[in-house]
Write a protein that holds these residues in place. Structure first.
Motif, short mmCIF file in Angstrom:
data_model
loop_
_atom_site.label_atom_id
_atom_site.label_comp_id
_atom_site.label_asym_id
_atom_site.label_seq_id
_atom_site.Cartn_x
_atom_site.Cartn_y
_atom_site.Cartn_z
N ARG A 132 34.86 34.60 -9.46
CA ARG A 132 34.99 33.87 -8.20
C ARG A 132 36.48 33.71 -7.95
N ASP A 160 34.84 27.66 -13.08
CA ASP A 160 33.71 26.72 -13.00
C ASP A 160 33.94 25.69 -11.89
N ASP A 199 25.38 32.14 -12.41
CA ASP A 199 26.43 33.10 -12.07
C ASP A 199 26.57 34.22 -13.11
N GLU A 206 23.37 32.58 -6.55
CA GLU A 206 23.78 33.19 -7.82
C GLU A 206 24.23 32.12 -8.81
N ILE A 207 24.92 31.12 -8.30
CA ILE A 207 25.42 30.06 -9.16
C ILE A 207 24.28 29.12 -9.58
N ARG A 254 29.94 36.67 -16.61
CA ARG A 254 29.66 35.97 -15.37
C ARG A 254 30.46 36.60 -14.24
N ARG A 255 29.97 36.40 -13.03
CA ARG A 255 30.66 36.91 -11.85
C ARG A 255 32.02 36.23 -11.71
N ALA A 308 26.21 33.45 -2.82
CA ALA A 308 26.99 32.92 -3.93
C ALA A 308 26.35 31.64 -4.47
N ARG A 310 32.88 27.33 -8.77
CA ARG A 310 31.41 27.32 -8.69
C ARG A 310 30.92 25.95 -8.25
#
Length: 196
Positions: free
Chosen positions: A161, A22, A146, A140-141, A158-159, A137, A25
């Motif tokens: 990272r 997180d 995400d 997406e977030i 979730r993706r 990205a 993100r």
């Protein structure tokens, strides 16, 4: 250069925790917000000088004004025309048209570059297009939280990272912000030497 905690792709401690991911993100979203804020401020500060002394910037501004006149003029445009200081108000509308609510991709950055009269040789289309993974990205977030499948029911996967990818993307964005500032200053200095 962004310095993130040392946990990474090859960290012997294993995968990043949810909180660490997180934070990655958040780094992406905050970098995007910084990009927006810096370029919006740069446009507001530099355009008044550039429109008077840089033929490329002046041409893009005149193109914008002509487009507004050829369309049904918005309330804001009509108000700017009758304002005691119409040029300042028109430039404000122009900045808003260039940046919208946020910069969403490399084409938006190309419009900002062109508005500032910065030649492509100083900030290339390919360098700006190289930011596409960052913008993907960020979207997406910001727009999908995400989530791998934001429309799915009951799935919260979730993706992933990675620190390396996020660091590299954010660094690349910040380097482009620097390039915008440095090259806009160069254009403002050159425009200041021209007497209208």
């Amino acid at each position: 250069m962004i310095r993130l905690k040392s946990a990474g792709d090859t960290d012997p401690r294993g995968r990043l925790s949810h909180d660490q991911t997180d934070q990655l993100r958040a780094a992406t979203v905050f970098t995007s917000a910084g990009l927006d804020a810096c370029l919006r401020r740069l446009l507001k500060d530099a355009l008044p000088t550039l429109i008077n002394g840089n033929s490329a910037a002046e041409g893009k501004f005149k193109q914008f004004i002509n487009e507004q006149l050829n369309e049904k003029a918005s309330k804001a445009f009509r108000a700017a025309v009758i304002d005691p200081d119409p040029r300042t108000k028109l430039i404000d509308i122009y900045v808003e048209a260039l940046t919208g609510s946020s910069l969403q991709g490399h084409k938006d950055l190309q419009r900002v570059r062109n508005a500032l009269g910065i030649p492509e040789s100083d900030i290339s289309d390919s360098a700006l297009a190289g930011l596409s993974p960052f913008f993907a990205a960020r979207n997406e977030i910001a727009h999908e939280l995400d989530l791998v499948d934001p429309t799915g029911r009951g799935s919260s996967s979730r993706r992933d990272r990675t620190m390396t990818a996020v660091r590299d993307q954010c660094d690349e964005v910040l380097q482009q912000v620097k390039a915008f500032v440095v090259n806009a200053v160069k254009q403002v200095k050159a425009a200041g030497k021209v007497t209208p």
